[in-house]
Every structure is written in structure tokens, then in C-alpha cells.
Design a protein around this motif. Structure first.
Motif, PDB file in Angstrom:
ATOM      1  N   GLU A   3      -0.992  34.913-132.336  1.00 46.58           N
ATOM      2  CA  GLU A   3      -1.535  35.920-133.239  1.00 46.58           C
ATOM      3  C   GLU A   3      -2.300  35.229-134.356  1.00 46.58           C
ATOM      4  O   GLU A   3      -1.804  34.262-134.947  1.00 46.58           O
ATOM      5  CB  GLU A   3      -0.419  36.780-133.825  1.00 46.58           C
ATOM      6  CG  GLU A   3       0.346  37.569-132.778  1.00 46.58           C
ATOM      7  CD  GLU A   3       1.435  38.434-133.378  1.00 46.58           C
ATOM      8  OE1 GLU A   3       1.155  39.607-133.689  1.00 46.58           O
ATOM      9  OE2 GLU A   3       2.555  37.923-133.536  1.00 46.58           O
ATOM     10  N   ALA A   4      -3.499  35.728-134.630  1.00 51.58           N
ATOM     11  CA  ALA A   4      -4.342  35.122-135.664  1.00 51.58           C
ATOM     12  C   ALA A   4      -5.088  36.211-136.413  1.00 51.58           C
ATOM     13  O   ALA A   4      -5.842  36.979-135.813  1.00 51.58           O
ATOM     14  CB  ALA A   4      -5.314  34.130-135.047  1.00 51.58           C
ATOM     15  N   ASP A   5      -4.854  36.290-137.705  1.00 51.89           N
ATOM     16  CA  ASP A   5      -5.605  37.163-138.609  1.00 51.89           C
ATOM     17  C   ASP A   5      -6.303  36.221-139.590  1.00 51.89           C
ATOM     18  O   ASP A   5      -5.656  35.649-140.470  1.00 51.89           O
ATOM     19  CB  ASP A   5      -4.654  38.117-139.322  1.00 51.89           C
ATOM     20  CG  ASP A   5      -5.397  39.133-140.183  1.00 51.89           C
ATOM     21  OD1 ASP A   5      -6.642  39.088-140.219  1.00 51.89           O
ATOM     22  OD2 ASP A   5      -4.726  39.950-140.839  1.00 51.89           O
ATOM     23  N   VAL A   6      -7.620  36.044-139.412  1.00 48.35           N
ATOM     24  CA  VAL A   6      -8.315  34.910-140.031  1.00 48.35           C
ATOM     25  C   VAL A   6      -9.572  35.361-140.755  1.00 48.35           C
ATOM     26  O   VAL A   6     -10.313  36.229-140.270  1.00 48.35           O
ATOM     27  CB  VAL A   6      -8.691  33.865-138.950  1.00 48.35           C
ATOM     28  CG1 VAL A   6      -9.452  32.705-139.570  1.00 48.35           C
ATOM     29  CG2 VAL A   6      -7.458  33.360-138.225  1.00 48.35           C
ATOM     30  N   GLU A   7      -9.821  34.746-141.912  1.00 46.35           N
ATOM     31  CA  GLU A   7     -11.111  34.820-142.600  1.00 46.35           C
ATOM     32  C   GLU A   7     -11.526  33.401-142.969  1.00 46.35           C
ATOM     33  O   GLU A   7     -10.760  32.677-143.605  1.00 46.35           O
ATOM     34  CB  GLU A   7     -11.023  35.666-143.873  1.00 46.35           C
ATOM     35  CG  GLU A   7     -10.834  37.150-143.628  1.00 46.35           C
ATOM     36  CD  GLU A   7     -10.822  37.939-144.919  1.00 46.35           C
ATOM     37  OE1 GLU A   7     -10.980  37.316-145.995  1.00 46.35           O
ATOM     38  OE2 GLU A   7     -10.662  39.166-144.858  1.00 46.35           O
ATOM     39  N   ARG A  16     -14.535  36.804-139.692  1.00 48.02           N
ATOM     40  CA  ARG A  16     -13.327  37.597-139.891  1.00 48.02           C
ATOM     41  C   ARG A  16     -12.921  38.237-138.574  1.00 48.02           C
ATOM     42  O   ARG A  16     -13.708  38.974-137.966  1.00 48.02           O
ATOM     43  CB  ARG A  16     -13.559  38.674-140.951  1.00 48.02           C
ATOM     44  CG  ARG A  16     -12.334  39.521-141.246  1.00 48.02           C
ATOM     45  CD  ARG A  16     -12.613  40.521-142.342  1.00 48.02           C
ATOM     46  NE  ARG A  16     -11.422  41.284-142.684  1.00 48.02           N
ATOM     47  CZ  ARG A  16     -11.375  42.216-143.626  1.00 48.02           C
ATOM     48  NH1 ARG A  16     -12.456  42.487-144.330  1.00 48.02           N
ATOM     49  NH2 ARG A  16     -10.269  42.865-143.878  1.00 48.02           N
ATOM     50  N   ALA A  17     -11.703  37.947-138.118  1.00 44.72           N
ATOM     51  CA  ALA A  17     -11.250  38.500-136.846  1.00 44.72           C
ATOM     52  C   ALA A  17      -9.734  38.513-136.801  1.00 44.72           C
ATOM     53  O   ALA A  17      -9.062  37.706-137.452  1.00 44.72           O
ATOM     54  CB  ALA A  17     -11.796  37.701-135.671  1.00 44.72           C
ATOM     55  N   GLU A  18      -9.227  39.435-136.017  1.00 44.08           N
ATOM     56  CA  GLU A  18      -7.792  39.533-135.772  1.00 44.08           C
ATOM     57  C   GLU A  18      -7.580  39.495-134.264  1.00 44.08           C
ATOM     58  O   GLU A  18      -8.105  40.358-133.540  1.00 44.08           O
ATOM     59  CB  GLU A  18      -7.234  40.821-136.376  1.00 44.08           C
ATOM     60  CG  GLU A  18      -5.716  40.909-136.306  1.00 44.08           C
ATOM     61  CD  GLU A  18      -5.180  42.121-137.058  1.00 44.08           C
ATOM     62  OE1 GLU A  18      -3.983  42.413-136.921  1.00 44.08           O
ATOM     63  OE2 GLU A  18      -5.972  42.759-137.780  1.00 44.08           O
ATOM     64  N   ARG A  20      -4.816  38.875-130.886  1.00 40.96           N
ATOM     65  CA  ARG A  20      -3.466  38.805-130.335  1.00 40.96           C
ATOM     66  C   ARG A  20      -3.591  38.497-128.852  1.00 40.96           C
ATOM     67  O   ARG A  20      -4.210  39.266-128.119  1.00 40.96           O
ATOM     68  CB  ARG A  20      -2.705  40.108-130.551  1.00 40.96           C
ATOM     69  CG  ARG A  20      -2.279  40.349-131.993  1.00 40.96           C
ATOM     70  CD  ARG A  20      -1.490  41.650-132.138  1.00 40.96           C
ATOM     71  NE  ARG A  20      -0.993  41.815-133.492  1.00 40.96           N
ATOM     72  CZ  ARG A  20      -1.681  42.336-134.490  1.00 40.96           C
ATOM     73  NH1 ARG A  20      -2.935  42.746-134.274  1.00 40.96           N
ATOM     74  NH2 ARG A  20      -1.164  42.442-135.698  1.00 40.96           N
ATOM     75  N   ALA A  53      -5.555  33.558-144.031  1.00 40.39           N
ATOM     76  CA  ALA A  53      -5.133  33.486-142.634  1.00 40.39           C
ATOM     77  C   ALA A  53      -3.631  33.629-142.507  1.00 40.39           C
ATOM     78  O   ALA A  53      -2.866  33.220-143.391  1.00 40.39           O
ATOM     79  CB  ALA A  53      -5.579  32.167-141.997  1.00 40.39           C
ATOM     80  N   ILE A  55      -1.566  32.722-138.986  1.00 40.66           N
ATOM     81  CA  ILE A  55      -1.641  32.324-137.582  1.00 40.66           C
ATOM     82  C   ILE A  55      -0.245  31.946-137.126  1.00 40.66           C
ATOM     83  O   ILE A  55       0.407  31.077-137.728  1.00 40.66           O
ATOM     84  CB  ILE A  55      -2.599  31.137-137.382  1.00 40.66           C
ATOM     85  CG1 ILE A  55      -4.002  31.490-137.895  1.00 40.66           C
ATOM     86  CG2 ILE A  55      -2.657  30.731-135.910  1.00 40.66           C
ATOM     87  CD1 ILE A  55      -4.963  30.306-137.926  1.00 40.66           C
ATOM     88  N   SER A  64      -0.589  29.886-143.016  1.00 44.79           N
ATOM     89  CA  SER A  64      -0.403  31.050-143.862  1.00 44.79           C
ATOM     90  C   SER A  64      -0.940  30.721-145.244  1.00 44.79           C
ATOM     91  O   SER A  64      -0.596  29.689-145.825  1.00 44.79           O
ATOM     92  CB  SER A  64       1.075  31.442-143.962  1.00 44.79           C
ATOM     93  OG  SER A  64       1.244  32.514-144.883  1.00 44.79           O
TER      94      SER A  64
END
Length: 300
Positions: A3-7, A16-18, A20, A53, A55, A64
Motif C-alpha cells: 500500500e502506498a499513498d504518496v506525494e 500524487r497517487a494511492e 494498493r 507518504a 508506504i 511515513s
């Protein structure tokens, strides 16, 4: 699960993307060059510093930016990254290159078996300088697979290889990802390569995730005109008699000769050019004020 929520800040835009990716799932990041695909992989691998982020991989926090911040070093993430450059150690033999890496479960028998599968079993004593480009890529892939990472990141690793070798390596990775239940992400700027690998396709442009889904669903039902352009629609024509009516995207491989209203939009146009394309023909049609490219089995 990856899982990655990244800027991530880029000079000209924000990536910027999320994402899974489930165990055993194959995700392809597809988009034009410079869209931010590699930046996302590098953020997951710990090679770039994100603005923001979170991840995680298999429940472990890798990155984090919350308090307290976490930044696991790349060599401790158990994330394998394969790029276009094989990156072999020039002073080590093929066998030593294959065996290099933190793989607790690696054995001599596994190395020999994988070398045979990759078609490099007779090159174990060779040095990298004596290898062809295709052979070097096979060694690099073998080294990555023998490392038994918890996630695989593939950054256009087969660029420059012939189509038969790309197909062989793609099929091998697909089988191993499924067998090992490892989440994997492939970066591609060619749609055919992305479709051959992935069971899920994510379209990215200028750092934004535009659409994600099954590869055939994304291609047949693009969410926006930009997605349609990126996945190969080469003509857009109005569906009514005025400029205010919606546009229909025309894919060159989804055009048939003859009026069949039950199957889709019927267009009337003039053939302006035609040229051989593989076993068929590529034609340019003038439809109202638009030029539509189509692939046809026979010369129009």
C-alpha cells in the motif's frame, strides 16, 4: 499487501497517487514518458524523499511522514527493483551475480534451476562483459527473483529487447508472481507491454492517477478523453449534428466496414490515405472535420 499513498515534488508538477497491490497481483503503471511512473517506484523503494507518504508492505511501515517519521533504508525494505540497466557487477561471474543479494532461502539447486529456465545455464562461468544485452537482462531478472523479495518493482526492464524475449520474460515473471503471491508493479509506456503483464492497469499522466481497472475495461471504457488518447483512441467525432453534442472516441482497432447500427456508431467518411500495416491495412478516414485512423483486414 503493498500500500502506498504518496506525494512527491517534481520540478514541473506534483506526483500524487494511492496504490494498493494485493499478494500475487500484477499492476501496470501506464502513461507517457515523464508522467511520474518511475518516481512512484522510487518512492516505494526508498530512493526519493516524498513530501508526504505512507508506504506499507506486508504490514510493515516502510515510509511515513507522520510523527514520528519512518524511513526504512532501501536495502532493508525487501523490495526488489529492476530497471532498464541490468546493473550487473562487472568483476563477478554470472553465477556470482545471480547469488548476490539478501536471500535467506537461496540454494545452489534453486540457482541452477532458475538459470536453466532463463536460458543462461551454460553462462554461469561467464563475465558480464561477454554477455549480450538479452543475456544480461536475464541475469538481472534471475538475481532479483533469487532474492525472494516481498514486492517486485519493474521499471521498463525489457526496453530494447526483441519481442520474443520480452514475451518469454514477461510470462516467466507472471507465473512466479502468482506462484509466490508477491505484489508486483510494472512501469510501461507501451500499452501492449502493460496488458501482457498486468491483471490491473493504472493510467498516469503528469503525476495524476487518471483511471485504474482491468486492462480491457480501461481500454474499452476510458473515463476521460485524456485516458482515451493515452490508450490509443486516434479520432474523436461528434455523435450529433452540432458542436455541443458529445464526442465519440474512435479506436483504430474497433472499426468495421459496413453499416451495423446495432453494434455501434455508424460513420460516413472518405478514405484519404491507406498503407500496409502488418497483415492488414491502416487507413485515414475524413469524417466531418475529424481525421480518424483505423485498422482494416483488407485494403479499403
Amino acid at each position: 499487501m503493498l500500500e502506498a499513498d504518496v506525494e512527491v515534488d517534481r520540478r514541473d508538477f506534483l506526483v500524487r497517487a494511492e496504490l494498493r497491490v494485493r499478494p500475487g497481483e500484477r499492476l501496470a503503471l501506464f502513461g507517457p514518458s515523464g508522467a511520474g511512473k518511475t518516481t512512484l517506484l522510487e518512492a516505494i523503494a526508498g530512493l526519493v524523499r516524498p513530501r508526504r507518504a505512507l508506504i506499507t508492505l506486508a504490514g510493515r511501515v516502510l515510509t511515513s511522514t507522520a510523527s514520528p517519521p519512518v524511513a526504512v533504508p532501501p536495502w532493508q525494505r525487501r523490495v526488489g527493483l529492476l530497471r532498464q540497466d541490468p546493473g550487473l557487477f562487472p568483476h563477478l561471474s554470472v553465477r556470482a551475480n545471480l547469488g548476490y543479494g539478501p536471500a535467506a532461502g537461496r540454494s545452489g539447486a534453486e540457482l541452477l534451476q532458475l538459470a536453466e529456465v532463463l536460458g543462461i545455464g551454460n553462462l554461469l562461468a561467464a563475465m558480464p562483459a561477454r554477455l549480450s544485452g538479452g543475456q544480461a537482462h536475464r541475469v538481472a531478472l534471475g538475481r532479483l527473483l533469487l532474492a525472494h523479495c516481498d514486492a517486485l518493482l519493474l521499471d521498463e526492464p525489457y526496453a530494447g529487447l526483441d519481442s520474443s524475449l520480452r514475451r518469454l520474460l514477461t510470462n516467466l515473471v507472471r507465473e512466479l508472481v502468482t506462484a509466490r503471491q508477491v505484489p508486483s508493479v510494472l512501469v510501461a509506456h507501451e500499452l501492449a507491454e502493460a496488458q501482457a503483464f498486468a491483471d490491473r492497469l493504472a493510467v498516469i499522466d503528469r503525476g495524476c492517477l487518471l483511471q485504474a481497472g482491468a486492462p480491457d475495461e480501461v481500454v474499452r471504457r476510458p473515463a476521460t478523453r485524456r485516458v482515451a488518447e493515452l490508450v490509443g483512441y486516434l479520432g474523436f467525432v461528434p455523435t450529433g449534428g452540432s458542436e455541443a453534442t458529445p464526442l465519440a472516441g474512435i479506436h483504430p482497432e474497433r472499426i468495421a466496414l459496413g453499416a451495423e447500427p446495432g453494434r455501434g456508431l455508424v460513420m460516413t467518411g472518405t478514405v484519404e490515405a491507406a498503407r500496409p500495416a502488418g497483415a492488414g491495412w491502416e487507413a485515414e478516414l475524413r469524417v466531418a472535420d475529424a481525421v480518424v485512423t483505423c485498422h482494416l483486414p483488407d485494403r479499403p
